[in-house]
Design a protein around this motif. Structure first.
Motif, mmCIF file in Angstrom:
data_model
loop_
_atom_site.group_PDB
_atom_site.id
_atom_site.type_symbol
_atom_site.label_atom_id
_atom_site.label_comp_id
_atom_site.label_asym_id
_atom_site.label_seq_id
_atom_site.Cartn_x
_atom_site.Cartn_y
_atom_site.Cartn_z
ATOM 1 N N TYR A 171 7.277 7.524 6.075
ATOM 2 C CA TYR A 171 6.416 8.616 6.538
ATOM 3 C C TYR A 171 5.958 9.483 5.365
ATOM 4 O O TYR A 171 4.804 9.949 5.330
ATOM 5 N N THR A 172 6.849 9.705 4.392
ATOM 6 C CA THR A 172 6.474 10.503 3.228
ATOM 7 C C THR A 172 5.405 9.796 2.403
ATOM 8 O O THR A 172 4.402 10.394 1.998
ATOM 9 N N LYS A 173 5.582 8.496 2.183
ATOM 10 C CA LYS A 173 4.652 7.748 1.344
ATOM 11 C C LYS A 173 3.272 7.624 1.971
ATOM 12 O O LYS A 173 2.248 7.682 1.278
ATOM 13 N N ILE A 174 3.230 7.442 3.300
ATOM 14 C CA ILE A 174 1.930 7.224 3.943
ATOM 15 C C ILE A 174 1.360 8.507 4.533
ATOM 16 O O ILE A 174 0.314 8.494 5.167
ATOM 17 N N ASP A 175 2.100 9.632 4.363
ATOM 18 C CA ASP A 175 1.642 10.939 4.847
ATOM 19 C C ASP A 175 1.385 10.898 6.348
ATOM 20 O O ASP A 175 0.324 11.273 6.843
ATOM 21 N N ALA A 176 2.404 10.438 7.087
ATOM 22 C CA ALA A 176 2.300 10.359 8.552
ATOM 23 C C ALA A 176 3.524 11.012 9.163
ATOM 24 O O ALA A 176 4.563 11.166 8.504
ATOM 25 N N ASN A 177 3.413 11.404 10.414
ATOM 26 C CA ASN A 177 4.568 11.996 11.091
ATOM 27 C C ASN A 177 4.650 11.600 12.560
ATOM 28 O O ASN A 177 5.249 12.294 13.367
ATOM 29 N N PRO A 209 0.828 -1.204 0.000
ATOM 30 C CA PRO A 209 0.000 0.000 0.000
ATOM 31 C C PRO A 209 0.862 1.253 0.000
ATOM 32 O O PRO A 209 1.943 1.274 0.597
ATOM 33 N N ALA A 210 0.382 2.279 -0.680
ATOM 34 C CA ALA A 210 1.083 3.565 -0.788
ATOM 35 C C ALA A 210 2.453 3.420 -1.436
ATOM 36 O O ALA A 210 3.336 4.264 -1.253
ATOM 37 N N GLY A 211 2.662 2.337 -2.166
ATOM 38 C CA GLY A 211 3.930 2.142 -2.864
ATOM 39 C C GLY A 211 5.072 1.687 -1.977
ATOM 40 O O GLY A 211 6.244 1.780 -2.357
ATOM 41 N N LEU A 212 4.755 1.180 -0.786
ATOM 42 C CA LEU A 212 5.803 0.712 0.119
ATOM 43 C C LEU A 212 6.470 -0.546 -0.426
ATOM 44 O O LEU A 212 5.808 -1.449 -0.938
ATOM 45 N N THR A 213 7.796 -0.607 -0.284
ATOM 46 C CA THR A 213 8.518 -1.821 -0.633
ATOM 47 C C THR A 213 8.396 -2.830 0.500
ATOM 48 O O THR A 213 7.941 -2.494 1.609
ATOM 49 N N ALA A 214 8.817 -4.060 0.239
ATOM 50 C CA ALA A 214 8.754 -5.095 1.273
ATOM 51 C C ALA A 214 9.567 -4.692 2.494
ATOM 52 O O ALA A 214 9.154 -4.888 3.641
ATOM 53 N N ARG A 215 10.759 -4.113 2.275
ATOM 54 C CA ARG A 215 11.599 -3.683 3.394
ATOM 55 C C ARG A 215 10.946 -2.531 4.152
ATOM 56 O O ARG A 215 10.985 -2.483 5.387
ATOM 57 N N GLU A 216 10.326 -1.597 3.426
ATOM 58 C CA GLU A 216 9.655 -0.474 4.091
ATOM 59 C C GLU A 216 8.482 -0.951 4.926
ATOM 60 O O GLU A 216 8.197 -0.386 5.987
ATOM 61 N N ILE A 217 7.799 -2.001 4.481
ATOM 62 C CA ILE A 217 6.709 -2.566 5.271
ATOM 63 C C ILE A 217 7.260 -3.151 6.566
ATOM 64 O O ILE A 217 6.673 -2.987 7.642
ATOM 65 N N GLU A 218 8.415 -3.832 6.485
ATOM 66 C CA GLU A 218 9.043 -4.354 7.708
ATOM 67 C C GLU A 218 9.375 -3.224 8.671
ATOM 68 O O GLU A 218 9.130 -3.319 9.881
#
Length: 488
Positions: A465-471, A423-432
């Motif tokens: 944080y940039t991809k999912i628009d969170a901070n 989701p939101a273009g996250l890579t497998a590593r970014e999901i981890e």
């Protein structure tokens, strides 16, 4: 107790005096009910720095916002509950990174309240007001983007109502009038402050004698909203997600328990209405966790006797939260028993055998199995196989209903793992990395866990944080739950 209900009645009285129409009064109504709904979402961080997060919140109204006294009161709590040397260490860590983390919390609260309102499909006027409820008339509020009449009138009314309610309850009308006069033109809209000073007696009339719950329900300005069963379930899911944000160790727990319990009910052949009730009871079963400090929930070491006594209260708190709603009270009675055990060793009432309802037995098995499959402060997550083994051992010892346990384990065994689509273009590593950030791990801990450098982790976190628009951790945790990334 009943602070939000009372402040809502005050806010509506102010809105009426200001001549707001029905649509604007409805925005005041919902904004007042939800203004602080995000305040528990970073309880993990609050407990880490200040000890008891609930005790920290109790001092919110003692000092004017942004004053040296308010800052000093907060600094005195840093490391509370720890031995002296540990308090010093926490203080040093706070100086390095904690102050920056804490300064952004209130903005995060407002943002998450807006997300919650969106999930409840509330109008844009409510969402805009919630984003501005921590702004101040003089522009020194949070996030500090608005001042004066730039702040929506709904937000101005809700803010003054929140503080005036506390002043009325603790010091009476004289204290409320004094606060309104002193903070008018600074924190509060001066027109609203004058209204408190001139019409405070009318605005506060009956607060101490009315049945607050009924009065708030009956005071909804717009036509009453009636939810379909599907909308009702979606609303409970939204609330459950926000309750689970209280600790990084419980992200997605309520959803997972609800699904397990309802699936187990189907396997046991319970009627369809009861299956839906099981699902709903699973969603609300964690509400009472809000009443217990994260200094207890997130403690890595063994709990003391006093701490255990507080833990034993949370099913009872769930029941009391829902007792005044005719629709929710039956679900609360089921959830009040989900920590009871067949041999009488459970809590809060020590029920045994047939005194525990069938629904509660299913819910107990589902909650226990799911909890074992999730990490906790004192242990890592168990494998499903080990969790099932432990649950069956507990059943053999007489603590769980065997039929309920087998139904839950059958449901768990037939659940297929959701394929991660990124989701939101996250890579497998970014999901981890997202999962570990949501669980509250530091960059160093994530680096150790994934065997990569701390700098690489920092880059991943920034991209996530940039991809999912969170901070914030809470916002990351909410995104992970909504997109099926937690629990794994």
């Amino acid at each position: 107790m009943e602070h939000v209900l009372r402040q809502t009645l005050i806010a509506l009285a102010l809105a009426e005096r200001m001549g707001l129409d029905e649509t604007d009064r409805a925005a005041v109504y919902y904004s007042s009910l939800l203004v602080n709904v995000g305040c528990h979402t970073d309880a993990h961080e609050q407990a880490k720095w200040f000890g008891d997060d609930i005790a920290l919140k109790s001092g919110k109204y003692d000092h004017e916002i942004g004053t040296l006294r308010e800052v000093a009161a907060g600094l005195r709590l840093i490391g509370a509950g720890n031995p002296p040397l540990q308090r010093i260490r926490v203080g040093l860590e706070f100086a390095v990174s904690g102050a920056r983390e804490i300064s952004a919390m209130i903005s995060h609260h407002a943002q998450l309240a807006q997300v919650f309102a969106q999930r409840l499909s509330l109008p844009a006027s409510v969402i805009n007001a919630l984003g501005a409820c921590y702004e101040q008339w003089d522009g020194r509020g949070t996030p500090g983007d608005l001042a004066g009449e730039q702040i929506p009138i709904e937000a101005r009314i809700v803010q003054i109502a929140e503080f005036i309610e506390v002043a009325l309850r603790t010091g009476g009308l004289a204290a409320a009038t004094e606060m309104a006069n002193r903070r008018g033109g600074k924190q509060f809209d001066p027109a609203l402050s004058r209204l408190i000073c001139t019409a405070g007696e009318h605005i506060s009339s009956g607060l101490d004698t009315v049945h607050t719950w009924d009065s708030v329900i009956e005071s909804e300005p717009a036509l009453a909203v009636v939810l379909s069963p599907e909308q009702f379930d979606s609303t409970l899911v939204a609330i459950a997600d926000f309750v689970d944000l209280k600790s990084p160790y419980t992200l997605g727990h309520s959803r997972a328990v609800a699904e397990l319990a309802s699936n187990a009910g189907e396997r046991l052949g319970v009627p369809s209405d009861d299956v839906r009730s099981l699902f709903r009871a699973g969603l609300i079963s964690g509400f009472g966790r809000l009443g217990i400090s994260n200094a207890i929930w997130d403690k890595a070491g063994p709990l003391g006797m006093g701490e255990w006594e507080r833990v034993r209260m949370h099913p009872y708190l769930t029941e009391r939260m829902l007792a005044r709603s005719d629709v929710l009270a039956p679900l609360g009675r089921v959830a009040a028993q989900f920590r009871e055990r067949m041999d009488g060793s459970g809590y809060p009432r020590g029920l045994a055998g047939s005194a525990i309802s069938t629904h509660a037995r299913i819910l107990a098995a589902a909650d226990s199995y799911q909890a074992m499959c999730e990490p906790r402060p004192h242990r890592s997550a168990m494998t499903p196989e080990l969790a099932a083994q432990n649950l069956r051992a507990e059943t053999a010892a007489g603590r769980f209903d065997p039929d309920a346990v087998e139904a839950v384990l059958g449901a768990a065994g037939h659940r297929t793992r959701r394929r991660i689509e990124g989701p939101a273009g996250l890579t497998a590593r970014e999901i981890e990395v997202l999962r570990l950030v949501a669980r509250g791990l530091s960059n160093k801990q994530i680096a150790d866990e994934l065997v990569i450098s701390k700098k690489t982790v920092g880059n991943h976190v920034e991209h996530v944080y940039t991809k999912i628009d969170a901070n914030s951790r809470a916002a990351a945790g909410l995104f992970a739950m909504q997109n099926g990334l937690l629990p794994e």
